[in-house]
Motif scaffolding. Sequence first.
Motif, PDB file in Angstrom:
ATOM      1  N   PRO A   1       3.633 -53.319  66.682  1.00  9.43           N
ATOM      2  CA  PRO A   1       3.637 -51.856  66.694  1.00  9.43           C
ATOM      3  C   PRO A   1       2.212 -51.336  66.846  1.00  9.43           C
ATOM      4  O   PRO A   1       1.327 -51.703  66.072  1.00  9.43           O
ATOM      5  CB  PRO A   1       4.225 -51.507  65.324  1.00  9.43           C
ATOM      6  CG  PRO A   1       3.987 -52.688  64.477  1.00  9.43           C
ATOM      7  CD  PRO A   1       3.734 -53.876  65.348  1.00  9.43           C
TER       8      PRO A   1
ATOM      9  N   GLY B   1       1.629 -47.980  67.199  1.00  9.94           N
ATOM     10  CA  GLY B   1       1.640 -46.567  66.857  1.00  9.94           C
ATOM     11  C   GLY B   1       2.222 -45.756  68.000  1.00  9.94           C
ATOM     12  O   GLY B   1       3.375 -45.348  67.964  1.00  9.94           O
TER      13      GLY B   1
ATOM     14  N   THR C   1       5.110 -49.629  71.288  1.00  9.83           N
ATOM     15  CA  THR C   1       5.410 -50.896  70.636  1.00  9.83           C
ATOM     16  C   THR C   1       5.468 -51.969  71.707  1.00  9.83           C
ATOM     17  O   THR C   1       6.040 -51.746  72.769  1.00  9.83           O
ATOM     18  CB  THR C   1       6.771 -50.799  69.939  1.00  9.83           C
ATOM     19  OG1 THR C   1       6.749 -49.680  69.065  1.00  9.83           O
ATOM     20  CG2 THR C   1       7.081 -52.069  69.150  1.00  9.83           C
TER      21      THR C   1
ATOM     22  N   THR D   1       7.701 -45.757  68.217  1.00 14.85           N
ATOM     23  CA  THR D   1       7.831 -46.870  67.280  1.00 14.85           C
ATOM     24  C   THR D   1       9.258 -47.392  67.296  1.00 14.85           C
ATOM     25  O   THR D   1      10.211 -46.648  67.552  1.00 14.85           O
ATOM     26  CB  THR D   1       7.465 -46.439  65.850  1.00 14.85           C
ATOM     27  OG1 THR D   1       8.239 -45.280  65.522  1.00 14.85           O
ATOM     28  CG2 THR D   1       6.003 -46.113  65.746  1.00 14.85           C
TER      29      THR D   1
END
Lengths: 282, 364
Positions: free
Chosen positions: B308, B310, B313, B333
Amino acid sequence: MVENRPWLTVIAHVVLLLGLLITAFPVWLTFVASTHEGTALTQFPMPLWPGSHFLDNYGTILFSGAKAAGGQPVLLMLGNSLIVALGIAVGKIAISIIAAYAIVYFRFPLRQTFFWMIFMTLMLPVEVRIMPTFEITANLGLLNSYSGLIVPLIASATATFLFRQFFLTIPVELVEAARLDGAGPIRFFRDVLLPLSRTNIAALFVILFIYGWNQYLWPLVVSTDPSLTTIMTGINALVRVPDSEPQWHLLMAMSMLAMLPPILVVVVMQKLFVRGLVETEK
Amino acid sequence: MATVDFIGVEKTYPNGHKAIHGINLNITDGEFVVLVGPSGCGKSTLLRMLAGLETVTGGEIRIDGKVVNRLEPADRDIAMVFQNYALYPHMSVRENMAYGLRNRKTPVDVIEKRVAEAAKVLGLEGMLDRKPKQLSGGQRQRVAMGRAIVREPKAFLFDEPLSNLDAKLRVQMRVEIRRLQRELNTTAIYVTHDQVEAMTMADRLVVMRDGVAQQIGRPLDVYAKPRTTYVAAFIGSPGMNLLEGVISADGSAVVLGKNGAMGRSIALPVARPGETGRPVVLGIRPEHLLINPQQGDTVEVRSVLTEPLGADTIKYTLLPGCGQSLTVRLPGTHPSGDTDVLAVGFDPAHLHLFDEATGLRLED
């Protein structure tokens, strides 16, 4: 070691103090002996505290010299030794830093050969090559001169090697940056290499000055002129006076005086090069 | 303020190793060109040849039309910023910047003026009397820049100047170098192994490999149309997915897997009749893979690892059956069920096709 054991601390200090006493005692005796009359030292027990002839003894040898050993004032010997030691130290540093510069930074035929030839002379101390060196010095007419005392001792493989190793640690990019900045070989040497070698020069100076100061065999061989006597040969001459007792009180005073300049150099230069080290460490 | 031309430039070392194989490149005045590639690809050698620190064994290098092959570095009127900054440790910031000018016999008042200006531009005003050791990495980097700027050279050469900085500072300096170069409008050649730096800074990219320029072009062009599989994998983070396959019987699709062993076929936007059975490499960027698309074929992949970031992903997945991996970039996400099975669609508008043997791009 960061350990907190009081016993260890005590033992460590006791050992250190003992060591200090053992090394300092002969020096103390030398000083004590230099302040007594000659006769006081041949009696038993030897005095352990300074006597009253300090000024007499030192005044005698400094300005008029010991009669038995030819009467050269020690002041003259100290002067000679200083000239020789400074000449050797400065000469060695100058020659070897230039040699190292050539070996590290210039591509020329037989570069490695030259380096190894210099390196091999490391294995031959002055004593081993004293005959040929004397022959050359004599042929050049340098006997009984300051040049004769200094020049043959100037070539130094050790110093060349040390400077070479130091130059090899200087990043290549610094050389390249200087080239881009328009600094030719001489400018680079003067503006970058010399200032960076300052601490090395200081350290070497201390070592080489003491080396030059302590020279005994070469000055003995190459000079017969009494006005060129160095302090080391002077001391020895006083020990081996024929047909009389050694004048220990004067001898010890001379020894004390002979010790002073090297100590002075160490103390002064140490400050210099410790400061240098701290500066580059920051 | 100059053009730089490489004409068939070659470099062969005395031991016979050939580091540069004939580079042709024309750099226009004020352009920012980035040489990018992995270590050992010859990018630094090429830069150092331009600087005059390496000899040119073939071809010509011209600055402003003048052949400089045999000129001393100092006479080429260029300034270089090194990876380890190469500041003179015993000189103050001021002396470091002024040294090149002093050697050029520039009048003292001009030197002072230029150093003051450079210090102002670089935010070094309070530090002119400090030694390099008393500066942080970023500040040293700026001094190195300042040393280049005060010379007012024809071109700036940068040799991985940001590699010794931490990630955040690197991003900041990246912007600063670019801004400065635009302001001064000086030609710049910049060497890096970091493709992000290359993409963000360059007017033009030169992707190098083994002493050969694999592709020269504007960053987005290179990104959109990589000329070889090597460029495709190198540019972009993560790089392009490259899958082995063969052209299907009717030429309208690629069957995945070596010799089509996987059986799954991906439709091509433009059919390639007559190339049936040709081994190819199918490329697609991670962001052009679609999860659960409304239409079109899908391939089921098993997620191995989720990163991830932010904003998006990244999922690393495996194609079942052939062990080839596929990296998927998803916006936003996503829960990190590490062993999910995803249905992935290939956006036909963003497929790239390369010849398997040569690695060269196959045009439509």
